[in-house]
Write a protein that holds these residues in place. Structure first.
Motif, PDB file in Angstrom:
ATOM      1  N   GLY A 265      35.546  72.896  32.981  1.00  0.00           N
ATOM      2  CA  GLY A 265      35.976  72.993  34.290  1.00  0.00           C
ATOM      3  C   GLY A 265      35.351  72.025  35.246  1.00  0.00           C
ATOM      4  N   ILE A 266      35.023  70.851  34.470  1.00  0.00           N
ATOM      5  CA  ILE A 266      34.469  69.378  35.287  1.00  0.00           C
ATOM      6  C   ILE A 266      35.431  68.307  34.941  1.00  0.00           C
ATOM      7  CG2 ILE A 266      32.526  68.117  35.563  1.00  0.00           C
ATOM      8  CD1 ILE A 266      32.005  70.901  36.390  1.00  0.00           C
ATOM      9  N   GLN A 267      35.674  67.793  36.251  1.00  0.00           N
ATOM     10  CA  GLN A 267      36.672  66.577  35.991  1.00  0.00           C
ATOM     11  C   GLN A 267      35.640  65.251  36.094  1.00  0.00           C
ATOM     12  OE1 GLN A 267      39.933  66.532  38.633  1.00  0.00           O
ATOM     13  NE2 GLN A 267      40.958  64.620  37.832  1.00  0.00           N
ATOM     14  N   PHE A 268      35.944  64.630  35.226  1.00  0.00           N
ATOM     15  CA  PHE A 268      35.160  63.122  35.265  1.00  0.00           C
ATOM     16  C   PHE A 268      36.119  61.953  36.006  1.00  0.00           C
ATOM     17  CE2 PHE A 268      32.057  64.142  31.575  1.00  0.00           C
ATOM     18  CZ  PHE A 268      31.273  64.663  32.556  1.00  0.00           C
ATOM     19  N   PRO A 269      35.209  60.867  36.479  1.00  0.00           N
ATOM     20  CA  PRO A 269      36.052  59.802  36.702  1.00  0.00           C
ATOM     21  C   PRO A 269      36.563  59.012  35.581  1.00  0.00           C
ATOM     22  CG  PRO A 269      33.808  59.418  37.123  1.00  0.00           C
ATOM     23  CD  PRO A 269      33.982  60.885  36.870  1.00  0.00           C
ATOM     24  N   GLN A 270      37.851  58.498  35.837  1.00  0.00           N
ATOM     25  CA  GLN A 270      38.615  57.413  34.529  1.00  0.00           C
ATOM     26  C   GLN A 270      37.561  56.354  34.623  1.00  0.00           C
ATOM     27  OE1 GLN A 270      42.376  55.834  35.942  1.00  0.00           O
ATOM     28  NE2 GLN A 270      42.424  55.052  33.951  1.00  0.00           N
ATOM     29  N   ASN A 271      37.341  55.738  33.223  1.00  0.00           N
ATOM     30  CA  ASN A 271      36.589  54.934  32.729  1.00  0.00           C
ATOM     31  C   ASN A 271      36.897  53.535  32.393  1.00  0.00           C
ATOM     32  OD1 ASN A 271      33.681  54.352  32.984  1.00  0.00           O
ATOM     33  ND2 ASN A 271      33.530  54.686  30.455  1.00  0.00           N
ATOM     34  N   PHE A 272      38.388  53.709  31.719  1.00  0.00           N
ATOM     35  CA  PHE A 272      39.064  52.577  31.101  1.00  0.00           C
ATOM     36  C   PHE A 272      40.398  52.625  31.955  1.00  0.00           C
ATOM     37  CE2 PHE A 272      35.702  53.084  28.224  1.00  0.00           C
ATOM     38  CZ  PHE A 272      35.371  51.738  27.987  1.00  0.00           C
ATOM     39  N   ASP A 273      41.201  51.564  32.069  1.00  0.00           N
ATOM     40  CA  ASP A 273      42.373  51.212  32.428  1.00  0.00           C
ATOM     41  C   ASP A 273      43.207  49.981  31.960  1.00  0.00           C
ATOM     42  OD1 ASP A 273      44.831  51.193  33.914  1.00  0.00           O
ATOM     43  OD2 ASP A 273      44.053  50.673  35.829  1.00  0.00           O
ATOM     44  N   GLN A 274      43.554  50.126  30.821  1.00  0.00           N
ATOM     45  CA  GLN A 274      44.108  48.992  29.860  1.00  0.00           C
ATOM     46  C   GLN A 274      43.560  47.660  30.499  1.00  0.00           C
ATOM     47  OE1 GLN A 274      47.917  50.020  31.718  1.00  0.00           O
ATOM     48  NE2 GLN A 274      48.564  50.594  29.742  1.00  0.00           N
ATOM     49  N   PRO A 275      42.063  47.641  29.844  1.00  0.00           N
ATOM     50  CA  PRO A 275      41.292  46.353  30.367  1.00  0.00           C
ATOM     51  C   PRO A 275      42.020  45.145  29.836  1.00  0.00           C
ATOM     52  CG  PRO A 275      40.248  47.869  28.666  1.00  0.00           C
ATOM     53  CD  PRO A 275      41.280  48.550  29.177  1.00  0.00           C
ATOM     54  N   TYR A 276      42.465  45.234  28.487  1.00  0.00           N
ATOM     55  CA  TYR A 276      42.999  43.744  27.781  1.00  0.00           C
ATOM     56  C   TYR A 276      44.694  43.340  28.406  1.00  0.00           C
ATOM     57  CZ  TYR A 276      39.069  44.237  24.672  1.00  0.00           C
ATOM     58  OH  TYR A 276      37.849  44.375  24.098  1.00  0.00           O
ATOM     59  N   ARG A 277      44.943  44.047  29.192  1.00  0.00           N
ATOM     60  CA  ARG A 277      46.098  43.601  29.981  1.00  0.00           C
ATOM     61  C   ARG A 277      45.424  42.912  31.352  1.00  0.00           C
ATOM     62  NH1 ARG A 277      50.198  47.989  32.351  1.00  0.00           N
ATOM     63  NH2 ARG A 277      51.107  46.119  33.129  1.00  0.00           N
ATOM     64  N   ALA A 278      44.383  42.647  31.715  1.00  0.00           N
ATOM     65  CA  ALA A 278      43.726  41.924  32.963  1.00  0.00           C
ATOM     66  C   ALA A 278      44.099  40.430  32.932  1.00  0.00           C
ATOM     67  CB  ALA A 278      42.293  42.089  32.715  1.00  0.00           C
ATOM     68  N   TRP A 279      44.429  40.029  34.154  1.00  0.00           N
ATOM     69  CA  TRP A 279      44.981  38.450  34.120  1.00  0.00           C
ATOM     70  C   TRP A 279      43.917  37.697  34.801  1.00  0.00           C
ATOM     71  CZ3 TRP A 279      45.370  36.630  39.097  1.00  0.00           C
ATOM     72  CH2 TRP A 279      45.352  37.410  40.128  1.00  0.00           C
ATOM     73  N   SER A 280      42.573  38.261  34.973  1.00  0.00           N
ATOM     74  CA  SER A 280      41.397  37.523  35.487  1.00  0.00           C
ATOM     75  C   SER A 280      40.408  38.258  35.213  1.00  0.00           C
ATOM     76  CB  SER A 280      41.212  37.345  36.872  1.00  0.00           C
ATOM     77  OG  SER A 280      41.277  38.581  37.699  1.00  0.00           O
ATOM     78  N   LEU A 281      38.970  37.766  34.981  1.00  0.00           N
ATOM     79  CA  LEU A 281      37.915  38.518  34.833  1.00  0.00           C
ATOM     80  C   LEU A 281      37.373  39.622  35.713  1.00  0.00           C
ATOM     81  CD1 LEU A 281      35.384  35.590  33.228  1.00  0.00           C
ATOM     82  CD2 LEU A 281      36.689  37.512  32.104  1.00  0.00           C
ATOM     83  N   GLN A 282      37.715  39.367  36.897  1.00  0.00           N
ATOM     84  CA  GLN A 282      37.651  40.295  38.028  1.00  0.00           C
ATOM     85  C   GLN A 282      38.398  41.487  37.772  1.00  0.00           C
ATOM     86  OE1 GLN A 282      39.218  39.437  42.094  1.00  0.00           O
ATOM     87  NE2 GLN A 282      37.107  40.045  42.679  1.00  0.00           N
ATOM     88  N   ASP A 283      39.610  41.128  37.356  1.00  0.00           N
ATOM     89  CA  ASP A 283      40.666  42.247  36.972  1.00  0.00           C
ATOM     90  C   ASP A 283      40.139  42.929  35.794  1.00  0.00           C
ATOM     91  OD1 ASP A 283      42.878  44.083  37.204  1.00  0.00           O
ATOM     92  OD2 ASP A 283      44.019  42.603  35.902  1.00  0.00           O
ATOM     93  N   PHE A 284      39.563  42.393  34.895  1.00  0.00           N
ATOM     94  CA  PHE A 284      39.000  42.923  33.757  1.00  0.00           C
ATOM     95  C   PHE A 284      37.796  43.867  34.006  1.00  0.00           C
ATOM     96  CE2 PHE A 284      35.743  42.841  30.329  1.00  0.00           C
ATOM     97  CZ  PHE A 284      36.491  43.523  29.085  1.00  0.00           C
TER      98      PHE A 284
END
Length: 473
Positions: A265-284
């Motif tokens: 019954g508890i919802q956690f925040p997302q922790n990963f969002d396809q990190p290896y498609r990042a086009w900059s370190l900031q995006d990573f």
């Protein structure tokens, strides 16, 4: 108690059944989950449950007093000192268990260079599992109260927040403002949306048991254990494999944790969002371990001054944040080097943007992705290696050992690595569409699909499962 084990399966089925039955009795539901979480934590080392309980009692008391000290203008001078005391006490506990041996060895070595023989006591201190994560949760709780962003919780609610077993051992790092509203109001019924939870759990198990474990045993562990016995291609594949391994391992844990929490019954925040498609370190860093990135931003980067000063002041804060983020991962200079590489890369990116030399367009973004991915992989070498010498050995072998036989570079291995990286570019809503389709099936069909998936994971996985990588942090 590892997630992909029979022990955890039995534990979770029992916890879920009892929690489901007592959901209408909100007080007892919370009491039961606290006790279950303490049992889960004590499964590794029962004595450290006392550490978790002590941290809970201390931080609840500090948070209560901070709320009393907070006025319309925030904390006065004494209140700020008291907040500093609370944070320092948490960091001191973390430092004692995690960094004592590291700093004693370094100080002893430094003294010896000056010809002084001063033996320092080197104690054998066992590192409690999850101490970094529940310490970060406690610090964020105190700071949020001091900032007026939340009110103190009751002792029971705070105990549940700090010890809730799905996020206790390796995150995600959940803010009290995300967690508390979900446990304050009694549940109106026993209905649980199980389809998203089951799909997350199965996806997490597949990542950990099949992908991560295969890559670790097939190439990553052998390469980092003995770089000199492997060719340049095998060393390079070992680095790529570790990049995929740590993602599959950690995001797999997160998927299972989020899925288990949903069933309770508890919802956690997302922790990963396809990190290896990042086009900059900031995006990573917007995609990798997102809850840690936000924590470092809100509780370290901004208090250091953030971007409120000059350009070089901002660069300093950014670099220090990543440097300390690297040290948080472990008591070794290789982790500091990992953080320094990311900090320097982020500073260089900002400087390039500031000079209006940031390229745009599809080709430029493709080049940005290639550079970013390889900077991340280069940093992973230091993250994985035991010493600087071992890291340098991997790097030199990649640079010089071309042309040697590469029996470990099998087509299957290359396909798994390439496929895992390519999967990062799949449409973001693909998994969500599968969840919806799965949820629309009849219960019998859902159960059959779940059973088949678990059997396949068990068949494809190895005998036994290694601990999750982030358990050591």
């Amino acid at each position: 108690m590892l997630f992909p084990t029979v022990d955890f399966a039995i534990f979770f089925v029992a916890v879920f059944a009892v929690a489901w039955l007592i959901r209408p009795w909100h007080l007892w539901w919370r009491v039961f989950l606290v006790l279950a979480s303490w049992f889960f934590y004590g499964f590794w080392e029962p004595k450290f449950v006392l550490l978790l309980i002590g941290s809970t009692a201390f931080n609840w008391a500090v948070g209560r007093d901070l709320a009393r000290m907070r006025g319309p203008e925030g904390l006065d001078r004494f209140g700020r000192w008291f907040l500093g005391f609370g944070i320092a006490a948490n960091l001191a506990t973390l430092g004692w268990f995690k960094y004592y041996g590291f700093f004693v060895k370094d100080v002893a070595g430094l003294i010896e260079r000056f010809g002084v023989d001063l033996p320092l006591p080197l104690l054998q201190i066992t590192l409690p599992v999850a101490i970094s994560f529940f310490t970060f949760h406690a610090i964020s709780y105190l700071v949020d109260i001091a900032r007026g962003q939340c009110e103190p919780l009751s002792p029971l609610d705070f105990a549940l927040y700090l010890s809730f077993f799905p996020h206790l051992v390796a995150g995600p790092i959940v803010r009290v403002t995300e967690f508390a509203p979900q446990i304050r109001a009694p549940f109106r019924d026993r209905v649980i949306d199980a389809a998203p939870a089951f799909t997350l759990i199965v996806a997490g198990l597949f990542k950990k048991v099949v992908i991560s474990t295969y890559l670790a045993g097939e190439i990553a562990d052998p390469v980092f254990a003995s770089p000199g016995t492997h060719s340049a291609l095998e060393n390079l594949l070992g680095v790529y494999a570790y990049a995929v391994q740590i993602f599959a391992d950690f995001s797999g844990y997160t998927d299972i944790a989020i899925g288990c929490a949903l069933l309770l019954g508890i919802q956690f925040p997302q922790n990963f969002d396809q990190p290896y498609r990042a086009w900059s370190l900031q995006d990573f860093w917007r995609r990798w371990h997102m809850t840690l990135s936000r924590w470092l931003r809100d509780y370290l980067y901004i208090p250091l001054g953030g971007s409120r000063g000059s350009k070089w002041f901002t660069y300093r804060n950014l670099f220090l944040t990543m440097l300390l983020g690297g040290l948080w991962h472990g008591a070794a200079w290789t982790f500091v080097a990992w953080g320094a590489i990311h900090g320097a890369g982020l500073v260089i990116e900002r400087e390039v943007r500031a000079r209006n030399r940031w390229l745009r367009g599809t080709a430029a973004k493709a080049a940005g992705w290639f550079i970013t991915f390889h900077v991340v992989c280069f940093a992973w070498i230091f993250f994985r290696a035991e010493t600087f010498g071992a890291a340098w050995h991997v790097i030199t072998r990649i640079a010089t050992a071309w042309g040697e036989p590469s029996p470990a570079a099998t087509p299957l291995l290359i396909a798994v690595i390439a496929g895992a990286i390519a999967a990062q570019f799949l449409p973001r809503d693909l998994f969500r569409r599968f969840e919806v389709t799965y949820s629309e099936l009849a219960p019998a069909a859902q159960a059959a699909m779940l059973a088949v998936a678990l059997v396949l994971i068990d068949a494809l996985g190895p005998e036994g499962v290694a601990p999750f990588i982030y358990f050591q942090f």
